[in-house]
Design a protein around this motif. Sequence first.
Motif, PDB file in Angstrom:
ATOM      1  N   ASP B   8       0.571  -1.439   0.199  1.00  0.00           N
ATOM      2  CA  ASP B   8       0.148   0.054   0.073  1.00  0.00           C
ATOM      3  C   ASP B   8       0.620   1.127   0.213  1.00  0.00           C
ATOM      4  O   ASP B   8       2.297   1.613   0.489  1.00  0.00           O
ATOM      5  N   ARG B   9       0.479   2.081  -0.576  1.00  0.00           N
ATOM      6  CA  ARG B   9       0.498   3.697  -0.401  1.00  0.00           C
ATOM      7  C   ARG B   9       0.630   4.050   0.800  1.00  0.00           C
ATOM      8  O   ARG B   9      -0.331   4.621   1.194  1.00  0.00           O
ATOM      9  N   ILE B  10       1.913   5.053   1.412  1.00  0.00           N
ATOM     10  CA  ILE B  10       1.535   5.733   2.894  1.00  0.00           C
ATOM     11  C   ILE B  10       2.127   6.663   2.298  1.00  0.00           C
ATOM     12  O   ILE B  10       2.532   7.006   2.071  1.00  0.00           O
ATOM     13  N   PHE B  26       4.067   7.226   9.950  1.00  0.00           N
ATOM     14  CA  PHE B  26       3.795   7.254   8.714  1.00  0.00           C
ATOM     15  C   PHE B  26       2.029   7.066   8.971  1.00  0.00           C
ATOM     16  O   PHE B  26       1.379   6.186  10.077  1.00  0.00           O
ATOM     17  N   ARG B  27       1.305   7.341   8.407  1.00  0.00           N
ATOM     18  CA  ARG B  27       0.200   6.567   7.866  1.00  0.00           C
ATOM     19  C   ARG B  27      -0.471   6.018   7.538  1.00  0.00           C
ATOM     20  O   ARG B  27      -0.500   6.028   5.778  1.00  0.00           O
ATOM     21  N   TRP B  28      -1.194   5.229   7.382  1.00  0.00           N
ATOM     22  CA  TRP B  28      -1.825   3.460   7.119  1.00  0.00           C
ATOM     23  C   TRP B  28      -3.023   3.308   7.589  1.00  0.00           C
ATOM     24  O   TRP B  28      -3.610   2.718   8.646  1.00  0.00           O
ATOM     25  N   ARG B  29      -4.468   3.145   6.425  1.00  0.00           N
ATOM     26  CA  ARG B  29      -5.508   3.068   6.880  1.00  0.00           C
ATOM     27  C   ARG B  29      -5.206   3.769   7.443  1.00  0.00           C
ATOM     28  O   ARG B  29      -6.387   2.906   8.722  1.00  0.00           O
ATOM     29  N   TYR B  64       7.947  -3.286  10.229  1.00  0.00           N
ATOM     30  CA  TYR B  64       6.825  -3.154   9.377  1.00  0.00           C
ATOM     31  C   TYR B  64       8.042  -2.725   7.994  1.00  0.00           C
ATOM     32  O   TYR B  64       9.441  -2.097   8.463  1.00  0.00           O
ATOM     33  N   LEU B  66       9.252  -0.351   4.853  1.00  0.00           N
ATOM     34  CA  LEU B  66       9.043   0.661   4.105  1.00  0.00           C
ATOM     35  C   LEU B  66      10.152   0.940   2.852  1.00  0.00           C
ATOM     36  O   LEU B  66      10.879   0.278   3.116  1.00  0.00           O
ATOM     37  N   LEU B  77       4.663   1.007   1.883  1.00  0.00           N
ATOM     38  CA  LEU B  77       4.403   0.062   3.157  1.00  0.00           C
ATOM     39  C   LEU B  77       4.671  -1.465   2.700  1.00  0.00           C
ATOM     40  O   LEU B  77       3.009  -1.736   1.899  1.00  0.00           O
TER      41      LEU B  77
END
Lengths: 435, 84
Positions: B8-10, B26-29, B64, B66, B77
């Motif tokens: 996924d792009r983050i 980072f921001r994910w979902r 994670y 990255l 991610l």
Amino acid sequence: MMRAHVRDRLTESNRRALGPGEPHRNPTRARVIVHVDMDAFFAAIEERDNPALRGKPVIVGGPKGSRGVVTTANYVARGYGVGSGMSLAKAERLCPDAVHISTKGGKYTWVSLQIMEIMRRFSPEVEPYSVDEAFLDGSGCAHLFGGLYHYGAAIKRAILDELELTASVGIGPSRVVAKMASGMNKPDGLTVIEPHRVAARLGPLPVGKIPGVGPTTEQALKSLNINMIRQLVECPRDLLEMKLGKHGDDLANKLAGAEGIDRIGLEQPVDDKSKGHEHTFHRDVTSRSRLLQQLLVQCEMVSRRMRRDLFVGRRVTLKLRTHDFRTRSHQRVTRDWTDDPVELFQVARGLLDDIWREEERIPVRLVGVSVSGLIRPGEPAGVQEDLFLARLRERRALLFRAVDDLRDRYGENIVGLAAGYGSRRSSTPGITLSA
Amino acid sequence: MRYEDIGDRIELIALFRDGRIRPLKFRWRDRVYRIQRVNGEWVSDQGQTRFYHYSVMTTGPDVYELTYNGDTRAWLLDRVCLIG
């Protein structure tokens, strides 16, 4: 960055290696060769990048249930009997709870480059020996660090501090001694063998421990009743040469190392008898064209290593393992010394046709190509080079030097011989060559 | 422990200093993860594009991976190692 437990381990290891008494000061300024060998390198990187793996058996090679072999096992997995080169299926049987990780070549190469950079701060003469090993000539540097022991410890500490990885370091008056020393106290060891102690430290060891002495040589030595390095040292050279031919002379050099007389320079690898590469297919192969495609890629890889380490060779060996684990190998000596992938491939193709026929449809599991009888280009080879081929070779040498430059910069798969396209790992579209 | 491929792009905040990149959070979902530790980093090349990889941990035990694409300047991610 350095964790306390790792720092403690280093300190403990250093104390063990040093023992009581003076640091090794190298008062005579003898030749100082350092061998740095990273401990369970690939597995250690994976453990560093995922701390949850620590304390668990880790096998780097491929996912569970896949074909292929163990590239590296960490020390926990080794406790279950898992070792490098073992089939993944056997490793899984020995250690069913191990965490399997696919090999990530690019990642390990990158870390390896970082390690080499660190080592270049300790000596202007660093010779990478493999992705996880290197020799340094510390003759003019060790005294700046307060002696041999402090020199070795400083190298270890820099690698640990900056990359959180441990290395075993051996220091001796020659490459052979240094390499043997690094293996004496693994993992995270530091072993210094001063010139006057070489015979005492190495003499009682079996000859099989000498780098480059394989089972065949060991057997030949046993037939002379030579089991220990001390016996080898005492054996007349002419007898060794009579029994082992040219290899006897090589052994004599190693002996010289074992005696503390440095006749082996940093620039002369001692146990580079061959360069080779093996590949296990994900599924057994029965197609000749698929085998040839793979052979070409392997010839390119072997040729690249030969160019990198400045070798040419004449004896090409093809190894083939069929579905029933029967291994056949065949070799041929080329007329001229070469490192040209196309010439190597032509020989390998002939060897394949000698030992395998497509119409028999015997599934092939593994193919390997190696080149032995290596010498340096320009060394007296005893063979007159084909003058008509010389110009073609020169042009192709220029081409492959450019290919090497491209691969150094953009990765291994950026360019390659067209016929091998499809056998390379990456799907990245690159440049293809026809030669 | 199991690995999950994500891809996924983050969105990511990083510190660029002395020629190095240090990812910070980072921001994910729709959830923000504050990076507590960079376990390791490495670089890979595909063609002319250079990728910078980071193995990081946030407040929990999971790991994670990255990746920063030096060409598109996007963060991904790649995968998560779920512990426990």
